[in-house]
Structure formats: C-alpha cells, structure tokens
Scaffold this motif. Structure first.
Motif, PDB file in Angstrom:
ATOM      1  N   PHE A   1       0.729  -1.375  -0.112  1.00 52.06           N
ATOM      2  CA  PHE A   1      -0.370  -0.078  -0.091  1.00 52.06           C
ATOM      3  C   PHE A   1       1.039   1.390   0.106  1.00 52.06           C
ATOM      4  CE2 PHE A   1      -2.871  -3.414   2.295  1.00 52.06           C
ATOM      5  CZ  PHE A   1      -3.652  -3.491   1.185  1.00 52.06           C
ATOM      6  N   VAL A   2       2.362   1.213   0.785  1.00 47.41           N
ATOM      7  CA  VAL A   2       3.058   2.160   0.728  1.00 47.41           C
ATOM      8  C   VAL A   2       4.118   2.549  -0.456  1.00 47.41           C
ATOM      9  CG1 VAL A   2       4.439   3.406   2.480  1.00 47.41           C
ATOM     10  CG2 VAL A   2       2.721   1.798   3.491  1.00 47.41           C
ATOM     11  N   THR A   3       3.876   3.213  -1.242  1.00 40.48           N
ATOM     12  CA  THR A   3       5.167   3.486  -2.305  1.00 40.48           C
ATOM     13  C   THR A   3       5.992   4.636  -1.688  1.00 40.48           C
ATOM     14  OG1 THR A   3       3.369   3.282  -3.942  1.00 40.48           O
ATOM     15  CG2 THR A   3       5.195   4.300  -4.602  1.00 40.48           C
ATOM     16  N   ALA A   4       7.266   3.667  -1.961  1.00 41.66           N
ATOM     17  CA  ALA A   4       8.071   5.279  -1.426  1.00 41.66           C
ATOM     18  C   ALA A   4       9.657   5.682  -2.436  1.00 41.66           C
ATOM     19  CB  ALA A   4       9.069   4.020  -0.785  1.00 41.66           C
ATOM     20  N   LYS A   5       9.843   6.731  -1.467  1.00 41.09           N
ATOM     21  CA  LYS A   5      11.234   7.498  -3.064  1.00 41.09           C
ATOM     22  C   LYS A   5      12.109   7.499  -1.735  1.00 41.09           C
ATOM     23  CE  LYS A   5       9.594  11.685  -2.121  1.00 41.09           C
ATOM     24  NZ  LYS A   5       8.915  13.450  -2.284  1.00 41.09           N
ATOM     25  N   PRO A   6      13.665   7.879  -2.485  1.00 36.71           N
ATOM     26  CA  PRO A   6      14.454   7.512  -1.356  1.00 36.71           C
ATOM     27  C   PRO A   6      14.927   8.578  -0.771  1.00 36.71           C
ATOM     28  CG  PRO A   6      15.103   7.833  -4.078  1.00 36.71           C
ATOM     29  CD  PRO A   6      13.968   7.131  -3.236  1.00 36.71           C
TER      30      PRO A   6
ATOM     31  N   TYR B   1       7.285   0.782  -0.950  1.00 39.10           N
ATOM     32  CA  TYR B   1       7.780   0.164  -1.847  1.00 39.10           C
ATOM     33  C   TYR B   1       7.918   0.996  -2.927  1.00 39.10           C
ATOM     34  CZ  TYR B   1       6.868  -3.825   0.801  1.00 39.10           C
ATOM     35  OH  TYR B   1       6.115  -5.024   1.561  1.00 39.10           O
ATOM     36  N   SER B   2       9.533   1.166  -3.946  1.00 37.01           N
ATOM     37  CA  SER B   2       9.060   2.003  -5.379  1.00 37.01           C
ATOM     38  C   SER B   2       8.777   1.086  -6.571  1.00 37.01           C
ATOM     39  CB  SER B   2      10.666   2.575  -5.145  1.00 37.01           C
ATOM     40  OG  SER B   2      11.557   1.154  -6.024  1.00 37.01           O
ATOM     41  N   PRO B   3       7.983   1.883  -7.468  1.00 37.99           N
ATOM     42  CA  PRO B   3       7.694   1.275  -8.872  1.00 37.99           C
ATOM     43  C   PRO B   3       8.841   0.480  -9.455  1.00 37.99           C
ATOM     44  CG  PRO B   3       7.218   3.318  -8.741  1.00 37.99           C
ATOM     45  CD  PRO B   3       8.067   3.253  -7.096  1.00 37.99           C
ATOM     46  N   THR B   4      10.362   0.792  -8.607  1.00 40.16           N
ATOM     47  CA  THR B   4      11.544  -0.010 -10.102  1.00 40.16           C
ATOM     48  C   THR B   4      11.570  -1.195  -8.903  1.00 40.16           C
ATOM     49  OG1 THR B   4      12.583   0.940  -8.309  1.00 40.16           O
ATOM     50  CG2 THR B   4      12.627   2.730 -10.019  1.00 40.16           C
TER      51      THR B   4
ATOM     52  N   ARG C   1       3.464   8.438  -1.810  1.00 41.16           N
ATOM     53  CA  ARG C   1       1.698   8.118  -2.042  1.00 41.16           C
ATOM     54  C   ARG C   1       1.490   6.710  -1.183  1.00 41.16           C
ATOM     55  NH1 ARG C   1       3.554   7.380  -7.488  1.00 41.16           N
ATOM     56  NH2 ARG C   1       3.039   4.922  -7.730  1.00 41.16           N
ATOM     57  N   LEU C   2       0.419   6.992  -1.217  1.00 38.86           N
ATOM     58  CA  LEU C   2      -0.656   6.152   0.016  1.00 38.86           C
ATOM     59  C   LEU C   2      -1.544   5.498  -1.179  1.00 38.86           C
ATOM     60  CD1 LEU C   2      -0.047   4.438   2.440  1.00 38.86           C
ATOM     61  CD2 LEU C   2       1.035   7.163   2.578  1.00 38.86           C
ATOM     62  N   ASP C   3      -1.586   4.455  -1.544  1.00 42.10           N
ATOM     63  CA  ASP C   3      -2.839   4.168  -1.774  1.00 42.10           C
ATOM     64  C   ASP C   3      -4.316   3.821  -1.035  1.00 42.10           C
ATOM     65  OD1 ASP C   3      -4.654   2.843  -3.588  1.00 42.10           O
ATOM     66  OD2 ASP C   3      -3.493   0.843  -4.361  1.00 42.10           O
TER      67      ASP C   3
END
Length: 416
Positions: free
Chosen positions: A103-108, A148-151, A125-127
C-alpha cells in the motif's frame, strides 16, 4: 501506530484485546508497526554498526537485510496475536481478518549533506483507495516500516512517517501513537490531557533546536509529538499519545472524557457557546444536584425551555459541563448573573471564571453597567471576583417584586 518496543512489551497482548474489541464495535482500523529494537538486535547479532545521519539510520544493503528480517518478524507477531481466538480469553470466538500489502509507495531520501542514505526512504504516496476498500470489507489493514518503489526496491521508512501519511491519506478521525511515556507532562510533572497543535509545535521546535549540533537519535516522545503535529496539520482531527505499558490505556483514552494520555488537536475541544433548545435536557441534568441541595432555585422544564437562550454553556467533547445565565434589566442598566454551575468532575479548572467573563462581556455589549447575583452558599466566590454585598432594596424593581424572602438570599453587585 505501534512501535517495535510496543510489540515487544508484555502488555502487548492486552493491547491486542482492546484492538479486537474496537474491531468488533465496527471501528475501522489501520495498524502501523515499527521495528527499531528488533532491527538493532539483528544488527548486533551480525556485528553491523548503526550509522546515524541527520537523526536518521543510514540503511545500506546489509542493514536493509536486517530491517526486512525484523519487520517480517514483527508483522508475523502482530498477525498471530490478532488471530488468537482461544476459549477463556477476551478474544474467544473472534474472527479478525488482517490484510497487509504494498500500500505504501516509497522514494529514497537520497544524499543528505554528502552522505548517501542508501535504502532509507520516505513515503511518496499511499494507495488510500485500496486501504479504504479493505476497511469497507471489515478488515484491519496492517502496514510496516517498509515501503516499495515502482522499480521494485525496498526502503526503510520511519514508522511515524508511515502512520502520519496514512492517517492523512485515508482522512482518519484519529491517529493514536503508542509510546513508553503516558504522554506529555508539564514542568511540574503533571500529565497534559490536551495540547493544542501550535503549543505542541513549539515544544518540538524547542527540542530540535537543543539537538542542533548533535546527531543523537530523537527521543521517542519527540518523534511522536512531531508526528501528531504533522498529522493535525494534514487534516487529522485528533492525535493521541498513550503508553503501551498501561493496560487499558487505549480504551480509557477513547471512551473517557479526560482520557489516559495526551490528545493533540487543532483547537480546544472544550468551548464556550450559547445554549439552544436542544440543550434543555443537558442543563437540567447539570443543575439538578444543586437544586436538590438548595443552592439553586428549582426551574421547571417549561421555564428552562422559555429561558434557555439566556444560558451560556461550556461544552467538552460534546458534553455540557458548565452553564451560566444572564437576565437583563435594561431600565436599571443591570443584569442578573444566575445559575452558575460547573460539573463536580470539572471543578478547579477556572471554568467558573470563564463563564463569568463571558456573561460580563454579554452584559457590557448590551449596555448594562452592573451585574448582580443572589446566592445563599457561594458568597465568597463572588466576593473574590469583585462583587460586593448590597441590600435587597437596590435590586431592580421587577426582581425585587419576586424576591423570595424564605430563601433569604444575599445580594452581591459588581460594576462593569
């Protein structure tokens, strides 16, 4: 938000029982867990040093492995506790569904002052739609300190960051932060049951300035207070700091008027307001004990309904805990202060003074020059606030005509 320390504490089993009860009542719950002590334990086992920069853990690849292991262990512990349904326990027969996911998208965080923070991240961002869907289905959503990142990369995020961003994203009514401390205490050691956001913000700023030249990790209480401020600034109505060591703190904070910890909020939830017809029942309940002991003259419901708009109320979290009324006599430029009552549970907090100040302002705004009060038992309180004793003959003629000689009330007057 449950820190790793909270999950490891012996009282955690009781916290889970309270969470199960809230779930059974239909409260929609998102749990965010941390894993700081569990990460430290794994780092020590593998003889990997902890490196801090700007009060954040630098998460290199070896450290990230420990973070993932620790987070998985804590998540499994929380899920296991919430699955417990043994007979003769508070969770007997419970069927709680716990849902975790990406649910949690992260960035460095990136490079800070020349230091590469590697896999240390922050929420991107959050879903929130997916989280709400799970809540609509009656599930508890469990989030960790991993993002988690999109990569496809994993990042170590502060649990406070996850909790704050999630609360804002799903428009939570409350953010509850479990810590070792009961809440915020004043200089005398007394617990602050309520703290306005601007005051909490000042406390955080003062603490951070004291660490300006230090790279020590922030205290847990300061992290939680900062998270509460950020959540309130992001639209969360109320944030609560409570102790994971205290059995029943969660239920006590939510279901008692003064709570068990410190509530951080944008504006005070205790307010002065004018009464309306819907308040008649609450005012009757408030003044009844003083009518019974003879402190106040009895008022019928019909009288109160006719006079309710003369009343000013103190309301605390939707409950009327104080009242006072102003009856103007414009021909004599006088007003009667009547029915000054504060609930027995809330005496000693200057609420009577707040009511008096409000009534004095109303009287002044109406062009009245004096305020009088009739009392049989509370003369000293009024004298201490500038009233002086006068004779009955000095009352407005209309009031004098209905003066009850049997009560033998004393008359006190204050010039405005």
């Amino acid at each position: 938000m449950l820190s790793g320390e909270a999950v490891a504490d012996p009282n955690f089993a009781n916290i889970v029982h309270d969470i199960a009860l809230l779930n059974s009542l239909g409260v929609r719950l998102v749990l965010v867990h941390g894993s700081r002590p569990q990460i430290e334990e794994r780092l020590q086992q593998k003889q990997i040093g902890t490196r801090l920069h700007h009060h954040l853990r630098v998460t290199d690849q070896d450290t990230l492995t420990c973070v993932i292991e620790a987070s998985a262990i804590v998540r499994a512990e929380v899920e296991a506790r919430l699955s417990l349904g043994l007979p003769n326990t508070p969770m007997a027969g419970s069927r709680i569904k716990v849902v975790s996911g990406n649910f949690v998208t992260a960035k460095p965080v990136g490079v800070l002052d020349g230091v590469d923070m590697a896999h240390t991240g922050q929420v991107r961002r959050l879903d929130s739609d997916a989280i709400r869907q799970q809540l609509d289905d009656g599930n508890i959503v469990l989030l960790s300190n991993l993002g988690y990142s999109p990569t496809g990369e994993l990042f170590n995020i502060a649990a406070e960051d996850v909790a704050t961003c999630t609360a804002a994203a799903v428009q939570a009514e409350k953010l509850i932060l479990f810590g070792a401390d009961q809440g915020v205490k004043d200089s005398s050691g007394q617990l602050r049951s309520e703290l306005l956001t601007r005051k909490a913000e000042r406390l955080v700023a003062q603490y951070l300035s004291s660490l300006q030249d230090s790279d020590k990790p922030h205290t847990e209480l300061s992290r939680h207070l900062e998270a509460a401020v950020n959540a309130c600034r992001s639209g969360v109505n109320r944030c609560h700091l409570i102790s994971y060591k205290e059995d029943g703190a969660l239920l006590g904070e939510l279901f008692t008027r003064d709570g068990e910890g410190t509530m951080v909020l944008q504006e005070s939830y205790e307010k002065l307001r004018q009464a309306s017809i819907e308040d008649v029942g609450a005012v009757m309940e408030l003044i009844q004990p003083l009518e019974q002991d003879g402190t106040l003259v009895r008022r019928s419901r019909e009288v109160l309904e006719n006079e309710i708009e003369r009343f000013t109320l103190i309301e605390r979290d939707g409950v009327v805990i104080g009242c006072a009324a102003l009856y103007p006599f414009p021909e004599e430029n006088m007003g009667e202060l009547a029915c000054v009552v504060v609930s027995a549970e809330y005496k000693g907090g200057s609420r009577g003074d707040k009511l008096l100040t409000a009534i004095e302002k109303q009287a002044t705004d109406a062009g009245l020059e004096q305020l009088f009060v009739l009392t049989t038992k509370t003369a000293h309180w009024f004298v201490e606030r500038g009233f002086s004793e006068h004779k009955v003959e000095q009352l407005p003629s209309e009031k004098k005509a209905i003066f009850n000689l049997q009560r033998n009330s004393k008359v006190f007057v204050k010039s405005l």
